[in-house]
Design an enzyme around this catalytic site. Structure first.
Site, mmCIF file in Angstrom:
data_model
loop_
_atom_site.group_PDB
_atom_site.id
_atom_site.type_symbol
_atom_site.label_atom_id
_atom_site.label_comp_id
_atom_site.label_asym_id
_atom_site.label_seq_id
_atom_site.Cartn_x
_atom_site.Cartn_y
_atom_site.Cartn_z
ATOM 1 N N HIS A 179 0.796 -1.236 0.000
ATOM 2 C CA HIS A 179 0.000 0.000 0.000
ATOM 3 C C HIS A 179 0.825 1.281 0.000
ATOM 4 C CE1 HIS A 179 0.933 -0.137 4.304
ATOM 5 N NE2 HIS A 179 0.751 1.161 4.276
HETATM 6 C C1 UD1 Z 1 -2.232 5.697 5.179
HETATM 7 C C2 UD1 Z 1 -0.999 6.320 5.790
HETATM 8 C C3 UD1 Z 1 0.132 5.314 5.793
HETATM 9 C C4 UD1 Z 1 -0.291 4.028 6.481
HETATM 10 C C5 UD1 Z 1 -1.565 3.506 5.843
HETATM 11 C C6 UD1 Z 1 -2.072 2.313 6.615
HETATM 12 C C7 UD1 Z 1 -0.664 8.730 5.433
HETATM 13 C C8 UD1 Z 1 0.037 9.761 4.634
HETATM 14 N N1 UD1 Z 1 -0.552 7.468 4.997
HETATM 15 O O1 UD1 Z 1 -1.942 5.399 3.815
HETATM 16 O O2 UD1 Z 1 1.231 5.844 6.524
HETATM 17 O O3 UD1 Z 1 0.741 3.077 6.349
HETATM 18 O O4 UD1 Z 1 -2.574 4.518 5.887
HETATM 19 O O5 UD1 Z 1 -2.984 1.567 5.890
HETATM 20 O O6 UD1 Z 1 -1.290 9.045 6.400
HETATM 21 N N2 UD1 Z 1 -9.182 4.655 0.608
HETATM 22 C C9 UD1 Z 1 -10.420 4.092 0.504
HETATM 23 N N3 UD1 Z 1 -11.075 3.762 1.655
HETATM 24 C C10 UD1 Z 1 -10.548 3.970 2.884
HETATM 25 C C11 UD1 Z 1 -9.288 4.560 2.972
HETATM 26 C C12 UD1 Z 1 -8.604 4.903 1.830
HETATM 27 O O7 UD1 Z 1 -10.941 3.883 -0.590
HETATM 28 O O8 UD1 Z 1 -11.204 3.631 3.888
HETATM 29 C C13 UD1 Z 1 -8.440 4.954 -0.646
HETATM 30 C C14 UD1 Z 1 -8.724 6.328 -1.228
HETATM 31 O O9 UD1 Z 1 -8.668 6.216 -2.624
HETATM 32 C C15 UD1 Z 1 -7.533 7.138 -0.743
HETATM 33 C C16 UD1 Z 1 -6.420 6.119 -0.744
HETATM 34 O O10 UD1 Z 1 -7.034 4.894 -0.372
HETATM 35 O O11 UD1 Z 1 -7.255 8.234 -1.577
HETATM 36 C C17 UD1 Z 1 -5.284 6.424 0.209
HETATM 37 O O12 UD1 Z 1 -5.754 6.596 1.539
HETATM 38 P P1 UD1 Z 1 -4.914 7.498 2.581
HETATM 39 O O13 UD1 Z 1 -5.545 7.387 3.929
HETATM 40 O O14 UD1 Z 1 -4.673 8.854 2.045
HETATM 41 O O15 UD1 Z 1 -3.499 6.812 2.601
HETATM 42 P P2 UD1 Z 1 -3.107 5.293 2.765
HETATM 43 O O16 UD1 Z 1 -2.469 4.844 1.499
HETATM 44 O O17 UD1 Z 1 -4.256 4.524 3.294
HETATM 45 N N1 UDP Z 2 -3.926 -5.722 8.548
HETATM 46 C C1 UDP Z 2 -5.212 -6.246 8.645
HETATM 47 N N2 UDP Z 2 -5.853 -6.599 7.490
HETATM 48 C C2 UDP Z 2 -5.285 -6.478 6.263
HETATM 49 C C3 UDP Z 2 -3.981 -5.943 6.182
HETATM 50 C C4 UDP Z 2 -3.328 -5.574 7.336
HETATM 51 O O1 UDP Z 2 -5.739 -6.385 9.756
HETATM 52 O O2 UDP Z 2 -5.944 -6.816 5.266
HETATM 53 C C5 UDP Z 2 -3.237 -5.317 9.783
HETATM 54 C C6 UDP Z 2 -1.860 -5.914 9.975
HETATM 55 O O3 UDP Z 2 -1.941 -7.196 10.572
HETATM 56 C C7 UDP Z 2 -1.196 -4.886 10.875
HETATM 57 C C8 UDP Z 2 -1.777 -3.580 10.370
HETATM 58 O O4 UDP Z 2 -2.992 -3.930 9.705
HETATM 59 O O5 UDP Z 2 -1.589 -5.070 12.238
HETATM 60 C C9 UDP Z 2 -0.819 -2.933 9.420
HETATM 61 O O6 UDP Z 2 -1.449 -1.885 8.771
HETATM 62 P P1 UDP Z 2 -0.962 -1.309 7.371
HETATM 63 O O7 UDP Z 2 -0.122 -2.299 6.683
HETATM 64 O O8 UDP Z 2 -2.171 -0.793 6.681
HETATM 65 O O9 UDP Z 2 -0.113 -0.026 7.807
HETATM 66 P P2 UDP Z 2 1.394 0.209 8.255
HETATM 67 O O10 UDP Z 2 1.711 -0.717 9.369
HETATM 68 O O11 UDP Z 2 2.265 0.012 7.061
HETATM 69 O O12 UDP Z 2 1.402 1.632 8.661
#
Ligand code: UD1
Ligand code: UDP
Length: 363
Positions: A203
């Site tokens: 991601h």
């Molecule tokens: C965010 C965090 C990242 C973290 C990740 C965990 C920032 C800058 N990034 O990244 O550090 O590792 O969360 O998962 O804060 N979207 C949906 N539904 C949702 C959420 C997101 O469709 O419920 C889609 C949207 O298109 C959105 C994109 O995902 O634009 C990115 O979401 P965003 O929260 O901006 O960043 P993440 O990639 O999720």
């Molecule tokens: N996780 C989850 N379901 C998924 C993918 C990840 O519950 O489909 C959990 C994972 O086990 C961990 C956390 O989400 O506890 C990690 O989140 P993510 O990878 O989104 O973010 P990051 O740790 O990179 O910030």
């Protein structure tokens, strides 16, 4: 003690759960402010159902957006919450835009901030998370570090006086949820046997926002000799659709994001884990599953030093070679992330109260 916990993204709900339990045991008042950064049911609600996190008192419902717009909307909402009901502490987790907004809003209001998972550094300023964690650390009054490496990073930045090594709350939550996760039916539902498959997650903006990198990683995963279960983060799903990538017909098995219990079960029984996630690298280490990290570097350097994690970036040949390799450690890794009671240590530190500003450090 009144605590306002600012959460917004999937890993933060997971990290916060054991701290909520420890605060409740200590008879403290915790209110959760959910920024709404993650809002799909399988990115948010499911974790509140599975884990012991209180229902948010406030949901700002900010949703997705550019970094500036998203963070600005959060700042405004968090500030209003702080004006309406000032807490003794604002508690922020990790390195997302919700972390940044919580820390900045509290700093401007003069409310003490505690940052959980402080001191992590990738030393890669192109990562949005690196900026968020540096700002959070330098505005926070109490820096709650998971590891000795994190403590050292903060000492290097002049922040030693505010830093405490408490361990990692993700280890607490993993240990407390293993029994519940054992009831997961996900492998049966997918027709997979333990250790017969790999688990992947993707991601990071670096990996998935560039069509060539995303295609290279997915192509490599598709070539592995075992089935590869890939719960698709919504960001990655959106990019696969937008880039019109080819349909992968080899080993890849794309599924929707899974809840924490199914994820823990999938991780526990995977032959290999391939990921660009921060949290998943540590979870693999604690479960003694070899991890291949699809990034150029990691903050969790201990996992690499102990031989349980290999950094391969997005190079297809390196990804395949690392995933298929058999020369992984066989002895359990040392426990470098605390004693599984990080949440209790965090609450003890909060109860002591903040250090007076600027004491003993150079910022
Ligand atoms: C965010 C965090 C990242 C973290 C990740 C965990 C920032 C800058 N990034 O990244 O550090 O590792 O969360 O998962 O804060 N979207 C949906 N539904 C949702 C959420 C997101 O469709 O419920 C889609 C949207 O298109 C959105 C994109 O995902 O634009 C990115 O979401 P965003 O929260 O901006 O960043 P993440 O990639 O999720
Ligand atoms: N996780 C989850 N379901 C998924 C993918 C990840 O519950 O489909 C959990 C994972 O086990 C961990 C956390 O989400 O506890 C990690 O989140 P993510 O990878 O989104 O973010 P990051 O740790 O990179 O910030």
């Amino acid at each position: 003690m009144k605590v306002l916990t600012v959460l917004g993204a999937r890993p933060q709900f997971i990290k916060a759960a054991p701290v909520s339990v420890a605060l409740a045991v200590g008879d403290h008042e915790e209110r959760i402010l959910h920024t709404g950064q993650h809002y799909d049911a399988d990115m948010s609600d499911i974790f509140f159902q599975e884990l012991p996190i209180p229902v948010p008192a406030i949901n700002l419902e900010i949703g997705s957006g550019t970094h500036g717009a998203q963070t600005a909307r959060m700042l405004e909402g968090i500030e209003q919450a702080l004006i309406a009901e000032p807490p003794d502490w604002v508690l922020v987790y990790g390195d997302t835009n919700s972390t940044l907004a919580g820390a900045l809003a509290a700093a401007k209001m003069g409310v003490p901030i505690a940052h959980v998972e402080a001191g992590l550094r990738s030393f890669n300023r192109e990562m949005p998370e690196e900026i968020n964690r540096i700002v959070a650390d330098h505005t926070a009054d109490l820096l709650l570090c998971p590891t000795a490496v994190a403590m050292q990073n903060l000492a290097t930045e002049g922040l030693a006086a505010r830093s405490r090594q408490v361990g990692d709350t993700m280890l607490d939550v993993q240990r407390s949820q293993l029994a519940a996760a054992a009831h997961s039916q996900i492998l049966d539902a997918m027709g997979l046997e333990p250790k017969s498959y790999c688990l992947a997650t993707l991601h990071r903006a670096y990996t998935v926002d560039d069509p060539d990198r995303l295609a290279a990683v997915l192509g490599a995963l598709d070539r592995l000799s075992k089935p590869v279960v890939l719960p698709l983060h919504p960001r990655t799903k959106a990019r696969i659709e937008a880039f019109d990538l080819p349909v992968f017909t080899g080993s890849l098995r794309l599924v929707d994001p899974v809840g924490y219990h199914d994820m823990l079960y999938l991780e526990s029984h995977a032959a290999r884990i391939l990921t660009d996630s921060g949290g998943v690298q540590k979870e693999a280490y604690w479960l003694e599953v070899p991890c291949v990290t699809l990034r150029p570097e990691t903050e969790w350097v201990e996992t690499v030093e102990q031989g349980w994690n290999r950094i391969v970036d997005v190079d297809p040949e390196k990804i395949v070679a690392a995933a298929e390799a058999e020369d992984w450690p066989t002895r359990p890794p040392p426990m470098l992330y605390g004693d599984g009671a990080a949440a209790d240590h965090i609450v003890r530190e909060l109860e002591r109260g903040p250090e007076p500003h600027g004491v003993g450090d150079s910022t």
